[in-house]
Design an enzyme around this catalytic site. Structure first.
Site, PDB file in Angstrom:
ATOM      1  N   ASP A  87       0.832  -1.215   0.000  1.00  0.00           N
ATOM      2  CA  ASP A  87       0.000   0.000   0.000  1.00  0.00           C
ATOM      3  C   ASP A  87       0.861   1.257   0.000  1.00  0.00           C
ATOM      4  O   ASP A  87       2.060   1.218   0.323  1.00  0.00           O
ATOM      5  CB  ASP A  87      -0.977  -0.006   1.183  1.00  0.00           C
ATOM      6  CG  ASP A  87      -0.296  -0.179   2.536  1.00  0.00           C
ATOM      7  OD1 ASP A  87       0.722  -0.888   2.616  1.00  0.00           O
ATOM      8  OD2 ASP A  87      -0.787   0.408   3.522  1.00  0.00           O
ATOM      9  N   GLU A 151      -0.004  -1.542   5.653  1.00  0.00           N
ATOM     10  CA  GLU A 151       1.053  -1.060   6.537  1.00  0.00           C
ATOM     11  C   GLU A 151       0.814   0.379   6.922  1.00  0.00           C
ATOM     12  O   GLU A 151       1.037   0.773   8.061  1.00  0.00           O
ATOM     13  CB  GLU A 151       2.423  -1.203   5.857  1.00  0.00           C
ATOM     14  CG  GLU A 151       3.601  -1.013   6.802  1.00  0.00           C
ATOM     15  CD  GLU A 151       4.030   0.439   7.005  1.00  0.00           C
ATOM     16  OE1 GLU A 151       4.765   0.709   7.965  1.00  0.00           O
ATOM     17  OE2 GLU A 151       3.635   1.314   6.219  1.00  0.00           O
TER      18      GLU A 151
END
Ligand SMILES: [Zn+2]
Length: 456
Positions: A87, A151
């Protein structure tokens, strides 16, 4: 060129392969929220399959999957996990020179969101693992490739999901994760800082109570806004204890030139004044070192529950960011809050918002020795130092779940320096020099070989 003795044909191949893969990865918009990382997991599954390697797309929910592949060496041995997240933080296209999800290759750079945080390492690690496999996995142990979801906001998916639901996939002895590692020029030396630990968070809210009433009739006492102002002032004025710890030692020793200032920075009784002197002389260096000297109260939001300018609120909430050094926890933070607010005219209560304990791995270890050996073999005048991450990465969850694991945050940039790379993460015009991604692939491959017993 800051590297030495690397085969130019090999590096040209690595540039082509990592540059193309990184560009494709950037073109998949994994802005978190919402994430949509499964598209990256599937791209990596297909990419590896194209090279004859099978991994697993795993995770929940279905649109937020990770990808994991375990490559077994010739004999049993320790496991090295090469980790990076899929991400990225959102990007506002209007502010960029190029569309942020274009993955444009121009002037030797790959451009786009995720180029340095951290799709570069998603690509570099993949190329490293592909090359290890193509060479017949010439090591003892296992090299695990993982690119994981969730994350940037850490809501419980990604690596935490894997730890809970598929521990077989992420069980390991060593973790090489994203983090610092762009070189800091220092005379003719190039300093690379490895992060062996990270701070925790002890973010909190103070709910300050007051009396309601009509704004036309001033309150003589009990105005929650005024009380909250006193609370904020007292938190800001509190001199918090200074901790001189391992996490700051190498930064001070390697980067502070003045011997007298170095000595004062190492002395707990003088460190606070010394930090102020350092901030005047070298503010950027002080910004790196100061957060490692303990915790600080950083009030960031003040919110009243009054909906109208003519009504006194019954509550004003002061939100405070606070990070704790590895090995310290919120009980120390609470003691400081109570001491800071002792005698302050306000009725308040404390609510914890986000509490995660910071942790650290051993240093030095055979793992840091392997990293140092590869750097010094291939980068001119390279030195390796140890510090802690003042933010937060997925290494924290792995250290908490796997006692004894050695997790380091380190992704070296050898051509571009720390100040350039740091300025681009989470910022406009994020981009990476392709030569640096190529070196990251070379580095991951050779650290695996160095650590798992077959010299590169
Ligand atoms: Zn990151």
């Amino acid at each position: 060129m800051n590297t030495a003795g690397l085969d130019p044909a090999l590096m040209a191949d690595l540039e082509r392969e990592t540059g193309e893969l990184l560009s494709q990865l950037i073109q998949i918009d994994t802005s978190n929220p919402p994430g949509n990382e499964t598209a990256v997991a599937e791209l990596m599954a297909a990419w590896f399959r194209g090279h004859g390697l099978e991994g697993e797309v795993v995770g929940e929910p279905a649109d937020r999957a990770s990808f994991v592949l375990r490559l077994e060496g010739r004999q049993p041995g320790p496991t090295l996990l090469l980790l990076a997240h899929e991400d990225v933080v959102p990007a506002d296209a209007a502010e960029w020179q190029v569309p942020p999800f274009s993955g444009l290759i121009r002037d030797g750079y790959v451009w786009g969101r995720g180029a340095v945080d951290i799709k570069n390492v998603v690509a570099a690690n993949a190329v490293a693992v592909r090359r290890l496999a193509a060479a017949g996995a010439p090591f003892d142990g296992t090299v695990t490739y993982a690119c994981t979801a969730d994350e940037e906001r850490a809501l419980g998916g990604g690596i935490r999901w894997l730890i809970e639901h598929r521990p077989d996939l992420v069980r390991c002895d060593y973790v090489l994760n994203e983090g610092d590692g762009a070189h800091i020029p220092c005379g003719d030396r190039r300093l690379f800082m490895l992060q062996s630990g990270e701070k925790g968070t002890a973010q909190f809210r103070l709910v300050v109570h007051g009396r309601s009433g009509h704004g036309a009739v001033p309150l003589r006492a009990g105005n929650a806004v005024v009380a909250a102002a006193r609370v904020v002032e007292a938190l800001a004025a509190r001199e918090l204890p200074v901790l001189v710890e391992e996490s700051s030692r190498d930064l001070v020793e390697l980067l502070v030139e003045d011997a007298e200032l170095r000595r004062r920075l190492r002395d707990e009784a003088q460190a606070r004044a010394a930090l102020e002197d350092l901030a005047e002389r070298e503010p950027k260096l002080a910004d790196m070192i100061e957060p490692l000297y303990g915790f600080a109260f950083a009030p960031t939001i003040v919110r009243s529950n009054s909906a109208s300018i003519n009504v006194f609120p019954t509550e004003v909430v002061v939100s405070v960011d606070c990070r704790t050094p590895a090995g310290h926890d919120e009980s120390e933070v609470e003691a400081e809050i109570r001491a800071a607010l002792d005698g302050v005219d306000a009725r308040w209560e404390l609510e914890w918002v986000n509490v995660v304990r910071g942790n650290a791995s051993a240093y030095p270890t055979p793992f840091s020795d392997a990293i140092r050996a590869v750097l010094q073999r291939h980068v001119s005048h390279a030195e390796l130092g140890n510090t802690h991450c003042v933010g937060f990465t997925d290494s924290n969850w792995l250290r908490a779940a796997l006692p004894g694991v050695v997790a380091y945050n380190f992704d070296p940039h050898v051509e571009e320096c720390h100040a350039d790379v740091i300025a681009r993460a989470h910022n406009v015009d994020e981009r990476i020099l392709i030569r640096d991604v190529a070196f990251q692939a070379f580095f991951a491959e050779h650290v695996a070989l160095e650590l798992l017993g077959r010299r590169s």
